[in-house]
Motif scaffolding. Structure first.
Motif, short mmCIF file in Angstrom:
data_model
loop_
_atom_site.label_atom_id
_atom_site.label_comp_id
_atom_site.label_asym_id
_atom_site.label_seq_id
_atom_site.Cartn_x
_atom_site.Cartn_y
_atom_site.Cartn_z
N THR A 138 2.15 21.77 114.19
CA THR A 138 3.26 21.04 114.53
C THR A 138 3.62 21.30 115.84
OG1 THR A 138 5.78 21.47 114.06
CG2 THR A 138 4.58 23.56 114.16
N LEU A 140 5.82 22.92 119.00
CA LEU A 140 6.53 23.96 119.23
C LEU A 140 7.54 24.08 120.51
CD1 LEU A 140 3.67 26.61 117.79
CD2 LEU A 140 5.83 26.00 116.56
N GLU A 216 9.55 31.88 121.93
CA GLU A 216 9.92 31.67 120.52
C GLU A 216 8.64 32.08 119.44
OE1 GLU A 216 12.72 30.85 119.25
OE2 GLU A 216 13.90 29.72 120.83
N ASN A 217 8.91 32.10 118.16
CA ASN A 217 7.83 32.00 117.32
C ASN A 217 6.98 33.12 117.21
OD1 ASN A 217 9.25 29.74 115.79
ND2 ASN A 217 8.45 28.56 117.58
N PHE A 258 0.76 29.08 115.11
CA PHE A 258 1.99 29.30 114.05
C PHE A 258 1.48 28.91 112.53
CE2 PHE A 258 5.81 27.01 112.63
CZ PHE A 258 6.88 28.05 112.59
N MET A 260 2.55 29.22 109.68
CA MET A 260 3.04 28.39 108.51
C MET A 260 2.77 26.81 108.29
SD MET A 260 7.07 27.42 108.27
CE MET A 260 7.82 26.30 106.91
N HIS A 261 1.96 26.34 109.36
CA HIS A 261 1.30 25.12 109.11
C HIS A 261 -0.08 25.15 109.36
CE1 HIS A 261 5.26 23.40 108.34
NE2 HIS A 261 5.70 23.62 109.50
N ASN A 407 13.61 24.30 117.26
CA ASN A 407 12.92 25.30 116.66
C ASN A 407 13.34 25.25 115.20
OD1 ASN A 407 11.05 27.09 116.71
ND2 ASN A 407 12.31 29.05 116.59
N LYS A 408 13.64 24.16 114.72
CA LYS A 408 14.20 24.20 113.40
C LYS A 408 13.30 23.17 112.62
CE LYS A 408 18.95 25.15 114.06
NZ LYS A 408 20.45 24.50 114.07
N CYS A 410 10.32 22.41 113.23
CA CYS A 410 8.97 23.06 113.02
C CYS A 410 8.74 24.13 111.96
CB CYS A 410 8.42 23.59 114.46
SG CYS A 410 9.60 24.57 115.22
N THR A 411 9.90 24.78 111.51
CA THR A 411 9.73 25.69 110.52
C THR A 411 10.05 25.33 108.94
OG1 THR A 411 12.17 26.15 110.70
CG2 THR A 411 10.82 27.29 111.99
N THR A 415 7.76 19.68 109.11
CA THR A 415 7.24 20.17 110.49
C THR A 415 7.94 19.08 111.58
OG1 THR A 415 5.30 18.68 110.83
CG2 THR A 415 5.03 20.69 109.60
#
Length: 838
Positions: A138, A140, A216-217, A258, A260-261, A407-408, A410-411, A415
């Motif tokens: 994604t 970021l 971030e992240n 990241f 998550m993805h 930053n929303k 992508c979470t 994505t």
């Protein structure tokens, strides 16, 4: 205030003088009136402005150069700049994205559908026709650069103002504190490839601050302050010899991991350099600190290794070059590069300019307040964001959030990627009509990057030649279906996005682009479609499938089913590509045998059909629709933005389009999103329903936008708990508003085809039309007063004569006769047709 008459108005004036030379008094009087009209236009505001700092992301002001951007909060004691770079992506290429299926199994699966075993076919497709997204990734955000001003007490601040001037792409914050006026200016420069932020005060020694970076992240990052020697010329524009300065920089390196993805991510490096006039720059407690300076300049850059193995060297060079250049030169180069793009189009809707700040006007719009000047500002915001996010030299096209990333998204499971089932397309809807076709370039380079993996997908999954791609895509060449077919089994998504190539040609008439860029890509996708489609033995039609109507489902015996043979949207996108490829081959004089195959295939496509609800059928059968409130209406794309169905030539189908849209919008729990509402503007404009189109304008700029005029996808839809910024609503809204002002889908230019009462008077300059033309128009009392059409390419143009009043058209002082309600004229590039009314 600035003069923005431009070429279109100067052409109109010269033709006006030629046409009226026999009556000098009348000519002089009319000239004075016209000049006053143009001068009054110079008062039209291009400003977003506020009386207080932003406290959250959707109040901050965006600046971008097509690659590097920031959201400027405009704080007093503490300033925040949320930094973004378009190539800051997690993930990595996936050589195993395609799950093998093949032609034999595809033929067997299709036979199940042809035999009426729709549920069984859907179940098999559900388990076999999905992709492998294990390293999808994604986009970021980097994080916030925080600038703390220790001597400023925000409770003592007066005369506060922050603004974004769309005409210069400069964000400014000013305020007074304890007898000192502070001014801060920020812009992201395309020619110098850096973000520049300048702090000044009207008294010496008043600039003191410290810098910190909040990543971030939890991206793995190393951050440190170091000293380096730079050759800095404070008066570079006066040709003074450079001096050696020792400057401190805040340096950071990391990787966009990241999990998550999926695994992988680009490596990145960034630098924040401080150039202070007088005062001291030093390191204190690991922070970069400035004290007692007369003024200070931040030079910010961020680079990644995405297709740039020497990104560290580029970073060092860009920052060093910017540091060796005076602020005045940096600023002037930025404006000289940006302003000509933005100023190609002007729009005035009424003469009354509000004295209220933008956030208050946006809140009033949310309550339905009519504010034509605010509508014009919102229109231009769509063009501004397009320029900020996509320049000819941008490394990537506009993603779901552009590169302005809250930053929303992508979470979310979906994505911040490239959604090819309307979102990425809408990101570029405003480029043609908005006179920004050169901003298409990164999109076309990215489409070209899909061809290699898309050929593998076509062969592995479908046993076909050519190239394709499906709903979700990324920067790593992902072209397979998504992990779930409910939204992912959409092989004509490639055709949908590739149709932008033909649209670009329609607006520019650039044959070199058609030959070298568009045609090879269109041809490759057309070859896929010709090989992929099959004859339905029950009807004799050439059909696709199994595939979906994006993100929607029908029902059989209560079971929700996604996949079918030839959903209506497939018919739309197949026709667009086959027809575009056919016309391209004919224009270029190539591939005659392929052209014949394309023509035969087009003749075998099914017609649009009307269902029992009197709307356009979304699938090949009139199945039950369990999602009456669904946001996607892909089966209506043939009406808008394409012109396969038109109000003039297909009144019955147009009525069915109207019925479908009315049913969706009136359904209980209608999924009102920024992109679906922007889409509604264009649909109702094509239906010539000006007031309904305007209601959608008000909904988009009110409920579905925020104080900075950036649009949101509201919480509660598509699995989102909270509102999420989404780029597409802004440019798609701009495109829909332009459609209210001029249309060409019937082969002739219609002026003011869906003008609402709120826009009863106004003027626009520089909007583009298909065929290669640039249009200006002035109206009052809801009626056209004058217009001009300037050819940007040699072509034959048709213009509809307004049905009211008496109008004349002239070319080079000679009258053009109308026939069957049309003026038809051949124009050479640069020639202008003048239309005047009585």
């Amino acid at each position: 205030m600035r003069w923005i008459g431009g070429r279109c108005d100067s052409v109109r004036l010269s033709l006006f003088l030629t046409h009226n030379i026999g009556n000098m008094k009348k000519t002089i009087l009319s000239l004075v009136i016209m000049l006053l009209g143009l001068y009054s236009e110079s008062f039209a505001s291009d400003l977003l402005w506020y009386r207080q700092p932003a406290t959250k992301w959707m109040q901050a002001l965006p600046i971008g150069n097509g690659r590097l951007g920031g959201m400027i909060y405009g704080g007093t004691g503490e300033e925040r700049i949320a930094l973004d770079e378009s190539t800051l992506w997690s993930g990595q290429p996936n050589t195993d994205q395609d799950k093998p299926f093949g032609r034999a199994r595809l033929d067997s699966l299709r036979q199940m559908y042809f035999d009426g075993k729709v549920k069984e076919g859907n179940d098999l497709a559900w388990n076999t026709l999905n992709g492998n997204q294990t390293s999808f990734g994604t986009h970021l955000p980097l994080g916030d650069l925080v600038v703390t001003f220790p001597g400023i007490d925000k409770s003592k601040v007066t005369n506060y103002r922050r603004q974004l001037d769309l005409s210069t792409a400069i964000a400014t914050t000013s305020f007074r504190h304890r007898g000192v006026t502070y001014t801060r200016e920020a812009f992201s420069s395309n020619p110098d490839e850096v973000l520049v932020y300048r702090f000044t005060a009207d008294k010496r020694g008043k600039i003191s601050f410290s810098l910190a970076l909040n990543i971030e992240n939890n991206l793995p990052t190393e951050c440190k302050v170091q000293s380096a020697k730079y050759k800095v010329n404070e008066k570079a524009d006066e040709a003074q010899p450079p001096l050696n300065f020792e400057l401190y920089t805040l340096n950071f390196n990391g990787q966009a991991l990241f999990p998550m993805h999926g695994p992988g991510g680009v490596h990145f490096a960034g630098k924040v350099a401080v150039k202070a006039q007088s005062g001291k720059v030093l390191v204190k407690d690991g922070q970069l600190t400035v004290s007692g300076a007369d003024e200070a300049l931040l030079i910010i850059d961020l680079r990644t290794d995405f297709e740039r193995p020497r990104y560290h060297e580029e970073l060092e060079r860009e920052v060093a070059d910017a540091l060796s250049t005076s602020y005045t030169t940096l600023r002037n180069r930025h404006i000289s590069d940006y302003a000509p793009l933005y100023n190609r189009v002007s729009l005035t809707l009424g003469n009354e300019e509000s004295e209220l700040p933008t956030d208050e006007r946006q809140h009033m719009a949310d309550k339905g307040q009519v504010d034509p000047a605010f509508d014009a500002l919102f229109f231009q915001m769509g063009r501004y964001l397009t320029i900020a996010s996509s320049r000819p030299n941008s490394p990537l096209p506009i993603a779901l959030q552009g590169f302005f990333n809250d930053n929303k998204a992508c979470t979310m499971p979906w994505t911040n990627d490239y959604h090819l089932d309307i979102n990425t397309q809408q990101n570029y809807w405003a480029t043609g009509v908005g006179n920004l076709s050169d901003c298409d370039a990164p999109l076309f380079r990215w489409i070209a990057s899909l061809v290699g993996p898309g050929e593998k997908t076509a062969k592995t999954i479908y046993g076909c030649k050519g190239w394709t791609a499906h709903t979700t895509a990324n920067v790593w060449g992902y072209t397979a279906p998504s992990s779930c077919i409910a939204w992912g089994l959409h092989p004509t998504a490639a055709s949908w996005i590739a149709s932008q190539l033909w649209t670009h040609y329609e607006y520019t008439q650039d044959r070199e682009f058609l030959r070298n860029v568009a045609y090879p890509l269109l041809k490759g996708n057309a070859e896929f479609l010709l090989d992929y489609m099959t004859i339905d033995p029950r009807t004799g039609y050439l059909v696709t499938g199994p595939s979906i109507s994006p993100e929607n489902a029908f029902a059989i015996d209560g079971q929700h089913i996604s996949a079918s043979m030839m959903p209506t949207c497939d018919r739309t996108f197949v026709y667009e590509i086959l027809n575009a490829t056919l016309q391209s081959a004919q224009i270029l004089g190539v591939d005659s045998s392929l052209a014949d195959s394309l023509a035969r295939a087009i003749a075998l496509l099914p017609d649009y059909r009307i269902g029992r609800d009197r709307g356009i059928m979304e699938w090949s059968e009139d199945w039950d629709q369990p999602n009456a409130n669904h946001r996607h209406t892909s089966h209506l794309m043939g009406f808008w933005p394409y012109g396969q169905i038109t109000l003039q030539h297909h009144p019955r189908l147009s009525a069915a389009v109207r019925r479908t849209f009315d049913l969706r919008l009136s359904a209980d729990g209608w999924e009102d999103t920024e992109w679906s509402r922007a889409n509604a503007i264009g649909v109702y404009a094509r239906l010539a329903d000006a007031e309904e189109a305007y209601r959608s304008v008000k909904t988009l700029e009110g409920y579905l936008s925020r104080e900075n005029l950036m649009t949101v996808s509201p919480g509660g839809i598509a699995g989102a708990e909270n509102d999420i910024y989404a780029f597409d609503g802004n440019p798609a809204g701009t495109a829909g508003m332009a459609e209210m002002l001029l249309q060409t889908q019937n082969g002739a230019l219609q002026l003011l085809p869906a003008l609402p009462e709120a826009w009863s008077e106004g003027h626009f300059r520089g909007l583009r039309i298909r065929g290669g033309g640039e249009v200006c128009a002035t109206w009052k009392g809801g009626r056209l007063l004058s217009a001009s059409l300037t050819a940007t390419a040699d072509n034959v143009f048709a213009i509809e004569v307004p049905h009211y009043g008496h109008f004349t058209a002239s070319l080079d002082g000679q009258p053009i006769l109308q026939r069957d309600g049309l003026w038809q004229v051949t124009l050479k590039k640069g020639q202008a047709l003048l239309i005047t009314g009585n």
